[in-house]
Design a protein around this motif. Structure first.
Motif, mmCIF file in Angstrom:
data_model
loop_
_atom_site.group_PDB
_atom_site.id
_atom_site.type_symbol
_atom_site.label_atom_id
_atom_site.label_comp_id
_atom_site.label_asym_id
_atom_site.label_seq_id
_atom_site.Cartn_x
_atom_site.Cartn_y
_atom_site.Cartn_z
ATOM 1 N N ALA A 36 6.926 5.437 -6.544
ATOM 2 C CA ALA A 36 6.403 5.813 -7.855
ATOM 3 C C ALA A 36 6.564 4.695 -8.879
ATOM 4 O O ALA A 36 5.792 4.623 -9.836
ATOM 5 N N LYS A 37 7.540 3.825 -8.688
ATOM 6 C CA LYS A 37 7.722 2.699 -9.612
ATOM 7 C C LYS A 37 6.506 1.772 -9.611
ATOM 8 O O LYS A 37 6.198 1.153 -10.614
ATOM 9 N N HIS A 38 5.817 1.685 -8.481
ATOM 10 C CA HIS A 38 4.676 0.784 -8.338
ATOM 11 C C HIS A 38 3.342 1.501 -8.475
ATOM 12 O O HIS A 38 2.299 0.864 -8.400
ATOM 13 N N ASP A 39 3.368 2.820 -8.657
ATOM 14 C CA ASP A 39 2.141 3.604 -8.797
ATOM 15 C C ASP A 39 1.732 3.617 -10.269
ATOM 16 O O ASP A 39 2.373 4.262 -11.099
ATOM 17 N N ILE A 40 0.670 2.913 -10.580
ATOM 18 C CA ILE A 40 0.244 2.761 -11.975
ATOM 19 C C ILE A 40 -0.246 4.082 -12.553
ATOM 20 O O ILE A 40 0.042 4.410 -13.703
ATOM 21 N N LYS A 41 -0.966 4.871 -11.770
ATOM 22 C CA LYS A 41 -1.548 6.119 -12.269
ATOM 23 C C LYS A 41 -0.515 7.230 -12.430
ATOM 24 O O LYS A 41 -0.750 8.200 -13.115
ATOM 25 N N GLY A 42 0.608 7.132 -11.769
ATOM 26 C CA GLY A 42 1.646 8.149 -11.873
ATOM 27 C C GLY A 42 1.392 9.373 -11.023
ATOM 28 O O GLY A 42 2.040 10.406 -11.197
ATOM 29 N N ASP B 112 0.846 -1.189 0.000
ATOM 30 C CA ASP B 112 0.000 0.000 0.000
ATOM 31 C C ASP B 112 0.883 1.242 0.000
ATOM 32 O O ASP B 112 2.061 1.183 0.355
ATOM 33 N N LEU B 113 0.285 2.369 -0.364
ATOM 34 C CA LEU B 113 1.013 3.639 -0.304
ATOM 35 C C LEU B 113 1.218 4.048 1.141
ATOM 36 O O LEU B 113 0.288 3.960 1.947
ATOM 37 N N PRO B 114 2.415 4.509 1.504
ATOM 38 C CA PRO B 114 2.586 5.105 2.828
ATOM 39 C C PRO B 114 1.706 6.352 2.932
ATOM 40 O O PRO B 114 1.372 6.972 1.917
ATOM 41 N N LYS B 115 1.316 6.712 4.135
ATOM 42 C CA LYS B 115 0.344 7.807 4.301
ATOM 43 C C LYS B 115 0.836 9.133 3.730
ATOM 44 O O LYS B 115 0.031 9.946 3.290
ATOM 45 N N ILE B 116 2.143 9.361 3.672
ATOM 46 C CA ILE B 116 2.632 10.641 3.162
ATOM 47 C C ILE B 116 2.506 10.762 1.649
ATOM 48 O O ILE B 116 2.715 11.838 1.093
ATOM 49 N N TYR B 117 2.133 9.664 0.962
ATOM 50 C CA TYR B 117 1.940 9.703 -0.486
ATOM 51 C C TYR B 117 0.482 9.478 -0.877
ATOM 52 O O TYR B 117 0.168 9.406 -2.049
ATOM 53 N N LYS B 118 -0.391 9.372 0.115
ATOM 54 C CA LYS B 118 -1.809 9.177 -0.184
ATOM 55 C C LYS B 118 -2.438 10.494 -0.634
ATOM 56 O O LYS B 118 -1.827 11.563 -0.574
ATOM 57 N N GLU B 119 -3.679 10.404 -1.084
ATOM 58 C CA GLU B 119 -4.354 11.529 -1.732
ATOM 59 C C GLU B 119 -4.422 12.776 -0.856
ATOM 60 O O GLU B 119 -4.209 13.891 -1.342
ATOM 61 N N THR B 120 -4.669 12.629 0.432
ATOM 62 C CA THR B 120 -4.768 13.793 1.321
ATOM 63 C C THR B 120 -3.478 14.593 1.334
ATOM 64 O O THR B 120 -3.489 15.814 1.169
ATOM 65 N N TYR B 121 -2.367 13.917 1.506
ATOM 66 C CA TYR B 121 -1.073 14.600 1.527
ATOM 67 C C TYR B 121 -0.691 15.122 0.144
ATOM 68 O O TYR B 121 -0.062 16.172 0.021
ATOM 69 N N ARG B 122 -1.065 14.383 -0.902
ATOM 70 C CA ARG B 122 -0.776 14.863 -2.260
ATOM 71 C C ARG B 122 -1.495 16.177 -2.531
ATOM 72 O O ARG B 122 -0.939 17.081 -3.152
ATOM 73 N N GLU B 123 -2.733 16.298 -2.063
ATOM 74 C CA GLU B 123 -3.481 17.543 -2.256
ATOM 75 C C GLU B 123 -2.813 18.700 -1.516
ATOM 76 O O GLU B 123 -2.716 19.807 -2.038
ATOM 77 N N ILE B 124 -2.357 18.442 -0.304
ATOM 78 C CA ILE B 124 -1.681 19.484 0.480
ATOM 79 C C ILE B 124 -0.400 19.924 -0.218
ATOM 80 O O ILE B 124 -0.128 21.116 -0.354
ATOM 81 N N LEU B 125 0.380 18.960 -0.674
ATOM 82 C CA LEU B 125 1.651 19.278 -1.336
ATOM 83 C C LEU B 125 1.434 19.985 -2.676
ATOM 84 O O LEU B 125 2.192 20.891 -3.024
ATOM 85 N N ASN B 126 0.418 19.581 -3.416
ATOM 86 C CA ASN B 126 0.156 20.241 -4.693
ATOM 87 C C ASN B 126 -0.375 21.655 -4.495
ATOM 88 O O ASN B 126 -0.154 22.521 -5.330
ATOM 89 N N ALA B 127 -1.069 21.904 -3.378
ATOM 90 C CA ALA B 127 -1.591 23.240 -3.108
ATOM 91 C C ALA B 127 -0.465 24.211 -2.762
ATOM 92 O O ALA B 127 -0.333 25.259 -3.392
ATOM 93 N N ASP B 128 0.347 23.886 -1.771
ATOM 94 C CA ASP B 128 1.464 24.756 -1.386
ATOM 95 C C ASP B 128 2.500 23.941 -0.624
ATOM 96 O O ASP B 128 2.404 23.770 0.587
ATOM 97 N N ALA B 129 3.473 23.442 -1.335
ATOM 98 C CA ALA B 129 4.493 22.576 -0.742
ATOM 99 C C ALA B 129 5.465 23.345 0.135
ATOM 100 O O ALA B 129 6.138 22.759 0.979
#
Length: 192
Positions: free
Chosen positions: A104-110, A67-84
């Motif tokens: 990222a090697k195992h993330d199919i969606k990229g 599974d994705l570690p929590k720091i790479y899940k959607e919630t954290y991705r939204e925070i980082l994309n908003a203002d890293a």
């Protein structure tokens, strides 16, 4: 590909990732600290080091689902994309970028790779501007290990450039070849 002799690579691959075991594994209960049994049952969720998760996942059939570690899940991705630039990368993960490259090697969606690039681009501008003045680096959120390395290298480069410019003992001049160069007409070029 892991670098066997790299200390930073060893530290990155030792980060724990959440995994779900897909098969019963006899005598592997020690991987789950809450297990009372010696055997590890299918469906058990355990956090194990990345190097172990990759080797168990690469087997045929795979023994774990990673599974994705929590720091790479959607919630954290939204925070980082908003203002890293407002995120405390030290608290989020010492090896955020390096571990993200493995994930990222195992993330199919990229999506993880896109977030890594976006986060680095946002924070790189901040780090670069901070490296010019050593006072301003303390005003930013704590940096990850790789960001600290890049900041230190940028500060050294900036100091070397400033010293070279202040020294002024070898000013830039036009090379003789460029100064004596005359433009040729197209007709002359075609005859050569």
């Amino acid at each position: 590909m892991t670098n066997y002799l790299s200390i930073s690579d060893i530290l990155v691959t030792n980060e724990k990732v959440p995994c779900k075991f897909l098969h019963d594994l006899p005598k592997m209960g020690f991987l789950d600290p809450s297990a009372a049994d010696d055997d590890l049952k299918a469906g058990t969720n355990v956090e194990i080091p990345l190097w172990l998760a990759e080797s168990l996942f690469s087997r045929r059939p795979p023994l774990v689902g990673v599974d994705l570690p929590k720091i790479y899940k959607e919630t954290y991705r939204e925070i980082l994309n908003a203002d890293a630039c407002t995120v405390d990368m030290h608290k989020l993960g010492q090896h955020f970028y390096e571990l993200g490259c493995y994930i990222a090697k195992h993330d199919i969606k990229g999506e993880v790779a896109t977030t890594l690039i976006n986060t680095f681009q946002q924070r790189f501008r901040m780090i670069l501007s901070a490296s010019v003045s050593t006072d301003s680096i303390s005003s930013f959120q704590p940096l990850s290990a790789s960001e600290r390395d890049r900041t230190a290298a940028a500060m050294i480069t900036e100091a070397a450039l400033s010293g070279w410019l202040k020294r002024g003992d070898c000013p830039l001049t036009t090379a003789n070849m460029v100064a004596n160069h005359r433009k040729r007409k197209r007709a002359e070029m075609e005859m050569l």
